[in-house]
Motif scaffolding. Sequence first.
Motif, PDB file in Angstrom:
ATOM      1  N   ILE A   1      -9.754  -6.124  -3.006  1.00 52.89           N
ATOM      2  CA  ILE A   1      -9.075  -7.053  -2.574  1.00 52.89           C
ATOM      3  C   ILE A   1      -7.614  -7.076  -2.814  1.00 52.89           C
ATOM      4  O   ILE A   1      -7.470  -7.534  -3.943  1.00 52.89           O
ATOM      5  N   ALA A   2      -7.007  -6.398  -1.585  1.00 52.80           N
ATOM      6  CA  ALA A   2      -5.817  -6.361  -1.834  1.00 52.80           C
ATOM      7  C   ALA A   2      -4.688  -7.711  -1.287  1.00 52.80           C
ATOM      8  O   ALA A   2      -4.972  -7.612   0.191  1.00 52.80           O
ATOM      9  N   ILE A   3      -4.147  -8.104  -1.453  1.00 48.29           N
ATOM     10  CA  ILE A   3      -3.596  -9.092  -1.083  1.00 48.29           C
ATOM     11  C   ILE A   3      -1.117  -9.094  -1.350  1.00 48.29           C
ATOM     12  O   ILE A   3      -1.080  -8.830  -3.014  1.00 48.29           O
ATOM     13  N   SER A   4      -0.950  -9.245  -0.669  1.00 47.99           N
ATOM     14  CA  SER A   4       0.706  -9.197  -0.809  1.00 47.99           C
ATOM     15  C   SER A   4       0.819  -9.266   0.360  1.00 47.99           C
ATOM     16  O   SER A   4       0.906  -9.719   1.774  1.00 47.99           O
ATOM     17  N   ARG A   5       2.256  -9.486   0.517  1.00 45.56           N
ATOM     18  CA  ARG A   5       3.329 -10.633   1.530  1.00 45.56           C
ATOM     19  C   ARG A   5       3.654  -9.530   2.284  1.00 45.56           C
ATOM     20  O   ARG A   5       3.126  -9.370   4.315  1.00 45.56           O
ATOM     21  N   ARG A   6       3.556  -7.660   2.384  1.00 45.14           N
ATOM     22  CA  ARG A   6       4.331  -6.702   3.029  1.00 45.14           C
ATOM     23  C   ARG A   6       2.979  -6.386   3.270  1.00 45.14           C
ATOM     24  O   ARG A   6       2.363  -5.551   3.486  1.00 45.14           O
ATOM     25  N   ALA A   7       2.988  -6.148   5.146  1.00 38.96           N
ATOM     26  CA  ALA A   7       2.525  -5.157   6.127  1.00 38.96           C
ATOM     27  C   ALA A   7       2.215  -3.805   5.281  1.00 38.96           C
ATOM     28  O   ALA A   7       1.329  -2.811   4.880  1.00 38.96           O
ATOM     29  N   HIS A   8       3.399  -3.133   4.461  1.00 33.49           N
ATOM     30  CA  HIS A   8       3.609  -1.989   4.357  1.00 33.49           C
ATOM     31  C   HIS A   8       2.139  -2.237   3.173  1.00 33.49           C
ATOM     32  O   HIS A   8       2.384  -0.379   2.451  1.00 33.49           O
ATOM     33  N   SER A   9       2.875  -2.587   1.664  1.00 32.26           N
ATOM     34  CA  SER A   9       2.305  -2.951   0.747  1.00 32.26           C
ATOM     35  C   SER A   9       0.491  -2.455   1.450  1.00 32.26           C
ATOM     36  O   SER A   9       0.424  -1.825   0.571  1.00 32.26           O
ATOM     37  N   LEU A  10       0.097  -3.912   1.933  1.00 30.57           N
ATOM     38  CA  LEU A  10      -1.241  -4.001   2.376  1.00 30.57           C
ATOM     39  C   LEU A  10      -1.721  -2.433   3.198  1.00 30.57           C
ATOM     40  O   LEU A  10      -2.544  -1.723   2.680  1.00 30.57           O
ATOM     41  N   ASP A  11      -0.893  -1.441   3.721  1.00 25.25           N
ATOM     42  CA  ASP A  11      -0.903  -0.069   3.823  1.00 25.25           C
ATOM     43  C   ASP A  11      -1.334   0.796   2.940  1.00 25.25           C
ATOM     44  O   ASP A  11      -1.808   1.674   2.484  1.00 25.25           O
ATOM     45  N   VAL A  12      -0.489   0.210   2.160  1.00 22.81           N
ATOM     46  CA  VAL A  12      -0.574   1.146   0.201  1.00 22.81           C
ATOM     47  C   VAL A  12      -1.499   1.298  -0.245  1.00 22.81           C
ATOM     48  O   VAL A  12      -2.385   1.883   0.003  1.00 22.81           O
ATOM     49  N   ALA A  13      -1.859  -0.335  -0.373  1.00 22.71           N
ATOM     50  CA  ALA A  13      -3.398  -0.286  -0.622  1.00 22.71           C
ATOM     51  C   ALA A  13      -4.664   0.038  -0.257  1.00 22.71           C
ATOM     52  O   ALA A  13      -5.650   0.804  -0.799  1.00 22.71           O
ATOM     53  N   ARG A  14      -4.394  -0.027   0.843  1.00 28.36           N
ATOM     54  CA  ARG A  14      -5.534   0.975   1.725  1.00 28.36           C
ATOM     55  C   ARG A  14      -5.860   2.535   1.216  1.00 28.36           C
ATOM     56  O   ARG A  14      -6.689   2.682   0.995  1.00 28.36           O
ATOM     57  N   LYS A  15      -4.835   3.553   1.841  1.00 31.89           N
ATOM     58  CA  LYS A  15      -4.274   4.342   1.112  1.00 31.89           C
ATOM     59  C   LYS A  15      -5.655   4.212  -0.388  1.00 31.89           C
ATOM     60  O   LYS A  15      -5.512   5.902  -1.104  1.00 31.89           O
ATOM     61  N   MET A  16      -4.477   3.699  -1.491  1.00 26.22           N
ATOM     62  CA  MET A  16      -4.885   3.487  -2.697  1.00 26.22           C
ATOM     63  C   MET A  16      -6.072   3.151  -3.474  1.00 26.22           C
ATOM     64  O   MET A  16      -7.703   3.174  -4.154  1.00 26.22           O
ATOM     65  N   GLY A  17      -6.893   3.064  -1.953  1.00 27.85           N
ATOM     66  CA  GLY A  17      -8.631   2.314  -2.048  1.00 27.85           C
ATOM     67  C   GLY A  17      -9.576   1.158  -1.916  1.00 27.85           C
ATOM     68  O   GLY A  17     -10.048   1.274  -1.884  1.00 27.85           O
ATOM     69  N   ALA A  18      -8.230   0.029  -1.144  1.00 23.91           N
ATOM     70  CA  ALA A  18      -8.623  -1.111  -1.363  1.00 23.91           C
ATOM     71  C   ALA A  18      -9.859  -1.459  -0.702  1.00 23.91           C
ATOM     72  O   ALA A  18      -9.858  -0.847   0.885  1.00 23.91           O
ATOM     73  N   ALA A  19     -10.434  -2.313  -0.447  1.00 24.81           N
ATOM     74  CA  ALA A  19     -11.135  -2.081   0.994  1.00 24.81           C
ATOM     75  C   ALA A  19     -11.495  -3.207   1.195  1.00 24.81           C
ATOM     76  O   ALA A  19     -11.801  -3.387   2.601  1.00 24.81           O
ATOM     77  N   GLU A  20     -10.712  -4.301   1.932  1.00 28.50           N
ATOM     78  CA  GLU A  20     -10.181  -5.105   2.510  1.00 28.50           C
ATOM     79  C   GLU A  20      -8.956  -5.097   1.781  1.00 28.50           C
ATOM     80  O   GLU A  20      -8.050  -5.893   0.595  1.00 28.50           O
ATOM     81  N   THR A  21      -7.659  -5.879   3.151  1.00 24.81           N
ATOM     82  CA  THR A  21      -6.522  -6.663   3.017  1.00 24.81           C
ATOM     83  C   THR A  21      -6.144  -8.166   3.191  1.00 24.81           C
ATOM     84  O   THR A  21      -7.126  -8.379   4.232  1.00 24.81           O
ATOM     85  N   ILE A  22      -5.894  -7.963   2.618  1.00 25.04           N
ATOM     86  CA  ILE A  22      -4.784  -9.923   3.499  1.00 25.04           C
ATOM     87  C   ILE A  22      -3.402 -10.138   3.011  1.00 25.04           C
ATOM     88  O   ILE A  22      -3.192  -9.716   2.363  1.00 25.04           O
ATOM     89  N   ALA A  23      -2.415 -10.976   3.838  1.00 24.40           N
ATOM     90  CA  ALA A  23      -1.798 -10.983   3.992  1.00 24.40           C
ATOM     91  C   ALA A  23      -1.286 -12.251   2.929  1.00 24.40           C
ATOM     92  O   ALA A  23      -2.170 -13.022   3.054  1.00 24.40           O
TER      93      ALA A  23
END
Length: 329
Positions: free
Chosen positions: A172-194
């Motif tokens: 579960i990736a948690i970050s301020r920036r939408a771009h960072s969450l996009d990066v996390a998904r590309k790196m394999g994150a199953a879920e992301t949270i702003a």
Amino acid sequence: MNVISKNVVTTMRAAVITGPGKIELKDIPIAEPGPKQVRVRLEGCGVCASNLTPWAGPDWMIFPTEPGGLGHEGWGRVEAIGEDVTNVAVGDRIAALSHHAYATHDIADADMVVPLPALLDGLPFPGEPLGCAMNIFRRADIRPGQTVAIVGIGFLGALLTQLASGAGARVIAISRRAHSLDVARKMGAAETIAMDDHWRIIEEVRHMTDGRFCDRVIEAVGKQWPLDLAAELTMERGRLIIAGYHQDGPRQVNLQLWNWRGLDVINAHERDPAVYIQGIRDAIEAVVQGRLDPSSLYTDHYPLEKLGQALDDTRDRPGNFLKALVIYR
């Protein structure tokens, strides 16, 4: 002592930080390596967020810096060796753990350089942060089937997302920036949270984990709120890993929560140079094997003349910025 070329170069260019937010470039004599030392002609150096506090000029900072000072993420080729150096030869391409790498050349202890395999020729390799990620990952003890929250998706958080997801964890990736969450998904994150509202994030993770929260939580920001949030997301008998560099002052912790949940708290920072070097070796192996691919995370390249801009951008993170590299030609 051996040298690469018959063309004798006697000076090098180095950045000197003369005051808060101020840099001068100087041409200075090239130093000769002493016993068990090597001189590296650097190809580049990563810009570390730990530079930002000195760059801002706190009371404890002493200006001017030594030439090349603060730079510690360099890579390049061995240009000269001192006596009793047996692990590398002139011409070898290496990653260096040295401390004056905002310059075209640096001196490093021979046991603080790691040869890079031919497979990595032409590719940047800031060994120190890659090794740091490997050491944090090792100390996090992430296993298949675990749920791992990573708070803060910058360069380090993105690397840890890739490593944790590759190890079979649900990230579960948690970050301020939408771009960072996009990066996390590309790196394999199953879920992301702003990363916006403290309590909303806690409730969202509670819902995602059926009230259990996370086996492992890695805080990778270095600020008070992310540390508080990370503790809240860690399950009973879970492991809270502090990867953020908290260099700007004291922190308070909710020890009542830490006690009640029986958390294992890991301060995943290393100071033993040998551990750093092992991390770099592990990073090389992981990149060669395809378990770690940092290439898309090097978003911004600068010449040495633009080091000040590189530091400002590391602070301000404009656009899709993740990681700055200073490249020498």
